[in-house]
Write a protein that holds these residues in place. Structure first.
Motif, PDB file in Angstrom:
ATOM      1  N   PRO A   1      -5.605  -2.324 -13.703  1.00 45.38           N
ATOM      2  CA  PRO A   1      -4.979  -3.655 -13.608  1.00 45.38           C
ATOM      3  C   PRO A   1      -3.528  -3.599 -13.151  1.00 45.38           C
ATOM      4  CG  PRO A   1      -6.239  -3.467 -15.640  1.00 45.38           C
ATOM      5  CD  PRO A   1      -6.220  -2.108 -15.028  1.00 45.38           C
ATOM      6  N   PHE A   2      -2.799  -2.578 -13.568  1.00 42.51           N
ATOM      7  CA  PHE A   2      -1.384  -2.542 -13.244  1.00 42.51           C
ATOM      8  C   PHE A   2      -1.124  -2.011 -11.832  1.00 42.51           C
ATOM      9  CE2 PHE A   2      -1.491  -2.969 -17.810  1.00 42.51           C
ATOM     10  CZ  PHE A   2      -0.600  -4.022 -17.976  1.00 42.51           C
ATOM     11  N   GLU A   3      -2.043  -1.230 -11.283  1.00 43.46           N
ATOM     12  CA  GLU A   3      -1.967  -0.897  -9.855  1.00 43.46           C
ATOM     13  C   GLU A   3      -2.181  -2.166  -9.031  1.00 43.46           C
ATOM     14  OE1 GLU A   3      -3.602   3.691  -9.515  1.00 43.46           O
ATOM     15  OE2 GLU A   3      -5.055   2.073  -9.767  1.00 43.46           O
ATOM     16  N   TYR A   4      -3.152  -2.967  -9.454  1.00 47.09           N
ATOM     17  CA  TYR A   4      -3.458  -4.225  -8.767  1.00 47.09           C
ATOM     18  C   TYR A   4      -2.261  -5.175  -8.836  1.00 47.09           C
ATOM     19  CZ  TYR A   4      -5.837  -8.638  -7.714  1.00 47.09           C
ATOM     20  OH  TYR A   4      -6.198  -9.851  -7.166  1.00 47.09           O
ATOM     21  N   ILE A   5      -1.652  -5.293 -10.023  1.00 49.21           N
ATOM     22  CA  ILE A   5      -0.491  -6.162 -10.191  1.00 49.21           C
ATOM     23  C   ILE A   5       0.639  -5.737  -9.258  1.00 49.21           C
ATOM     24  CG2 ILE A   5       1.370  -6.803 -11.780  1.00 49.21           C
ATOM     25  CD1 ILE A   5      -0.744  -6.696 -14.039  1.00 49.21           C
ATOM     26  N   ARG A   6       0.879  -4.446  -9.187  1.00 49.54           N
ATOM     27  CA  ARG A   6       1.972  -3.934  -8.357  1.00 49.54           C
ATOM     28  C   ARG A   6       1.761  -4.290  -6.890  1.00 49.54           C
ATOM     29  NH1 ARG A   6       5.899  -0.461  -9.556  1.00 49.54           N
ATOM     30  NH2 ARG A   6       6.883   0.816  -7.956  1.00 49.54           N
ATOM     31  N   HIS A   7       0.540  -4.089  -6.388  1.00 50.02           N
ATOM     32  CA  HIS A   7       0.259  -4.412  -4.991  1.00 50.02           C
ATOM     33  C   HIS A   7       0.362  -5.911  -4.732  1.00 50.02           C
ATOM     34  CE1 HIS A   7      -0.629  -0.444  -3.602  1.00 50.02           C
ATOM     35  NE2 HIS A   7      -1.598  -0.261  -4.469  1.00 50.02           N
ATOM     36  N   GLU A   8      -0.132  -6.725  -5.669  1.00 55.38           N
ATOM     37  CA  GLU A   8      -0.063  -8.174  -5.485  1.00 55.38           C
ATOM     38  C   GLU A   8       1.383  -8.656  -5.512  1.00 55.38           C
ATOM     39  OE1 GLU A   8      -2.796 -10.495  -4.955  1.00 55.38           O
ATOM     40  OE2 GLU A   8      -3.458  -8.503  -4.318  1.00 55.38           O
ATOM     41  N   ARG A   9       2.192  -8.083  -6.373  1.00 53.14           N
ATOM     42  CA  ARG A   9       3.607  -8.461  -6.424  1.00 53.14           C
ATOM     43  C   ARG A   9       4.325  -8.067  -5.138  1.00 53.14           C
ATOM     44  NH1 ARG A   9       4.743  -6.997 -12.814  1.00 53.14           N
ATOM     45  NH2 ARG A   9       4.462  -9.135 -13.574  1.00 53.14           N
ATOM     46  N   LEU A  10       4.019  -6.885  -4.629  1.00 61.78           N
ATOM     47  CA  LEU A  10       4.650  -6.454  -3.378  1.00 61.78           C
ATOM     48  C   LEU A  10       4.258  -7.371  -2.226  1.00 61.78           C
ATOM     49  CD1 LEU A  10       4.328  -2.568  -3.617  1.00 61.78           C
ATOM     50  CD2 LEU A  10       6.450  -3.880  -3.571  1.00 61.78           C
ATOM     51  N   THR A  11       2.990  -7.754  -2.167  1.00 63.11           N
ATOM     52  CA  THR A  11       2.529  -8.658  -1.112  1.00 63.11           C
ATOM     53  C   THR A  11       3.215 -10.010  -1.227  1.00 63.11           C
ATOM     54  OG1 THR A  11       0.376  -7.579  -0.961  1.00 63.11           O
ATOM     55  CG2 THR A  11       0.519  -9.835  -0.145  1.00 63.11           C
ATOM     56  N   ALA A  12       3.261 -10.560  -2.444  1.00 63.08           N
ATOM     57  CA  ALA A  12       3.921 -11.853  -2.650  1.00 63.08           C
ATOM     58  C   ALA A  12       5.412 -11.760  -2.335  1.00 63.08           C
ATOM     59  CB  ALA A  12       3.710 -12.312  -4.098  1.00 63.08           C
ATOM     60  N   ALA A  13       6.026 -10.649  -2.712  1.00 68.35           N
ATOM     61  CA  ALA A  13       7.443 -10.453  -2.427  1.00 68.35           C
ATOM     62  C   ALA A  13       7.693 -10.406  -0.926  1.00 68.35           C
ATOM     63  CB  ALA A  13       7.941  -9.171  -3.095  1.00 68.35           C
ATOM     64  N   ALA A  14       6.772  -9.770  -0.184  1.00 69.72           N
ATOM     65  CA  ALA A  14       6.914  -9.701   1.276  1.00 69.72           C
ATOM     66  C   ALA A  14       6.907 -11.097   1.888  1.00 69.72           C
ATOM     67  CB  ALA A  14       5.789  -8.847   1.865  1.00 69.72           C
ATOM     68  N   PHE A  15       6.011 -11.947   1.422  1.00 71.67           N
ATOM     69  CA  PHE A  15       5.982 -13.315   1.939  1.00 71.67           C
ATOM     70  C   PHE A  15       7.239 -14.085   1.540  1.00 71.67           C
ATOM     71  CE2 PHE A  15       1.408 -12.514   2.413  1.00 71.67           C
ATOM     72  CZ  PHE A  15       1.228 -13.010   3.696  1.00 71.67           C
TER      73      PHE A  15
ATOM     74  N   LYS B   1       7.324   2.597   0.361  1.00 67.19           N
ATOM     75  CA  LYS B   1       6.173   3.483   0.182  1.00 67.19           C
ATOM     76  C   LYS B   1       4.879   2.757   0.506  1.00 67.19           C
ATOM     77  CE  LYS B   1       3.876   6.491  -3.176  1.00 67.19           C
ATOM     78  NZ  LYS B   1       3.868   7.019  -4.572  1.00 67.19           N
ATOM     79  N   GLY B   2       4.798   1.498   0.104  1.00 66.95           N
ATOM     80  CA  GLY B   2       3.566   0.747   0.328  1.00 66.95           C
ATOM     81  C   GLY B   2       3.367   0.294   1.751  1.00 66.95           C
ATOM     82  N   PHE B   3       4.450  -0.180   2.420  1.00 66.84           N
ATOM     83  CA  PHE B   3       4.309  -0.805   3.725  1.00 66.84           C
ATOM     84  C   PHE B   3       4.946  -0.034   4.864  1.00 66.84           C
ATOM     85  CE2 PHE B   3       4.437  -4.722   0.862  1.00 66.84           C
ATOM     86  CZ  PHE B   3       3.060  -4.725   0.705  1.00 66.84           C
ATOM     87  N   GLY B   4       5.637   1.079   4.548  1.00 69.12           N
ATOM     88  CA  GLY B   4       6.211   1.889   5.608  1.00 69.12           C
ATOM     89  C   GLY B   4       7.450   1.301   6.256  1.00 69.12           C
TER      90      GLY B   4
END
Length: 305
Positions: free
Chosen positions: A55-69, A99-102
């Motif tokens: 769940p916390f890997e998922y949260i981290r990726h979702e937060r990064l995606t939302a932060a990007a937008f 690290k996630g998006f390069g």
């Protein structure tokens, strides 16, 4: 008789809905367990079975995606966005984003147009059934799009005879992390437009006595920075790139996932969609494979009249 699989799927959907509603709040395992209606242990187990992530890997990726937008929607400070999405510090957020998006969050926010390969996780079905993990025959291209590239320069380290990554690595040398020695310079080019890439050079961009494969990075057409000895520069015209992105995969299945994705790309016919490959305009490029985003390749194309 209860359908345990359906119940687990419903519980995971509730957890995802809770996460989506609280991305900017501090979330605990107990919060997620209450949303699922299970114990913390059982919630974590079924979530990973359904999604392939904790769940916390998922949260981290979702937060990064939302932060990007959030970074793209307005001129906001990176530190403010980081704190909005519950990252402890500007530095920690920047490291996670890069690290996630390069690409750094500041560079992403300032980019004049959307980054072609940045694709939000929720656009894909991320569930990983056990049969999918065991049978990589199901791996295929799941997303394609056309992106525009401006006139630019390509800084690259050529090979003498390499035609793919492994022969290139043998020729130029790799460090303990399997990064080639030219790569260590390329990732440090602050003026880079995009992340470094592996390249298959077309014949018109290959001097006699040089190989097909290389590593390089794209910079602006007016780039006047350092070009260390041993590196070369190519001027590239404006062009369209057809981007292929494969399914996500676990690290231990890296070779199978990438190989099967490349096989699917070879079978793709762009003329069905009104394009043809145009290798004379730019090299075929591959991004560094990362399991969470899948294998990504880019091919230059032109419209078919």
């Amino acid at each position: 008789m209860r359908d345990e699989k359906s119940e687990a799927s419903v519980a995971v959907s509730k957890v995802k809905a809770y996460i989506a509603a609280h991305l900017q709040d501090y979330i605990t395992a107990n919060d997620l367990a209450k949303a699922a209606g299970y114990s913390q242990y059982h919630m974590i187990r079924i979530f990973k079975e359904e999604t392939g992530q904790s769940p916390f890997e998922y949260i981290r990726h979702e937060r990064l995606t939302a932060a990007a937008f959030a970074l793209r929607r307005g001129k906001r400070k990176v530190v403010d966005v980081a704190l909005d999405f519950v990252f402890d510090s500007h530095e920690g957020f920047t490291r996670a984003f890069a690290k996630g998006f390069g690409i750094s969050p500041k560079k992403y926010a300032n980019h004049p147009s959307p980054i072609g390969w940045f694709i939000p996780r929720r656009y894909f079905n991320r569930s990983k059934q056990k049969s999918e993990v065991k049978d990589m025959e199901q791996t295929s291209v799941v997303f394609t799009q056309i992106v525009e590239r401006p006139a630019r320069k390509l800084i690259l380290w050529r090979s003498k005879k390499a035609d793919e990554y492994f022969s290139y690595c043998e020729e130029v040398g790799c460090d303990e992390n399997d990064n080639t020695l030219p790569w260590d310079f390329l990732v440090g080019v602050k003026e880079a437009l995009y992340e470094p890439v592996g390249l298959w050079l077309p014949e018109n961009m290959r001097p006699e006595g040089t190989g097909i494969y290389a590593h390089g990075v794209e910079v602006s057409a007016d780039y006047a920075g350092e070009i260390p000895e041993g590196f070369d520069v190519i001027d590239l015209p404006p062009c369209k790139l057809l981007v292929f992105q494969g399914e996500t995969y676990d690290k231990e299945y890296f070779a199978d996932a990438v190989g099967k994705c490349m096989h699917q790309i070879k079978k793709f016919n762009p003329e069905v969609y009104g394009y043809r490959y145009a290798p004379e305009l730019a090299p075929r490029m591959q991004l560094a494979p990362m399991g969470w985003r899948g294998y990504i390749e880019m091919h230059p194309v032109v419209s078919v009249k």
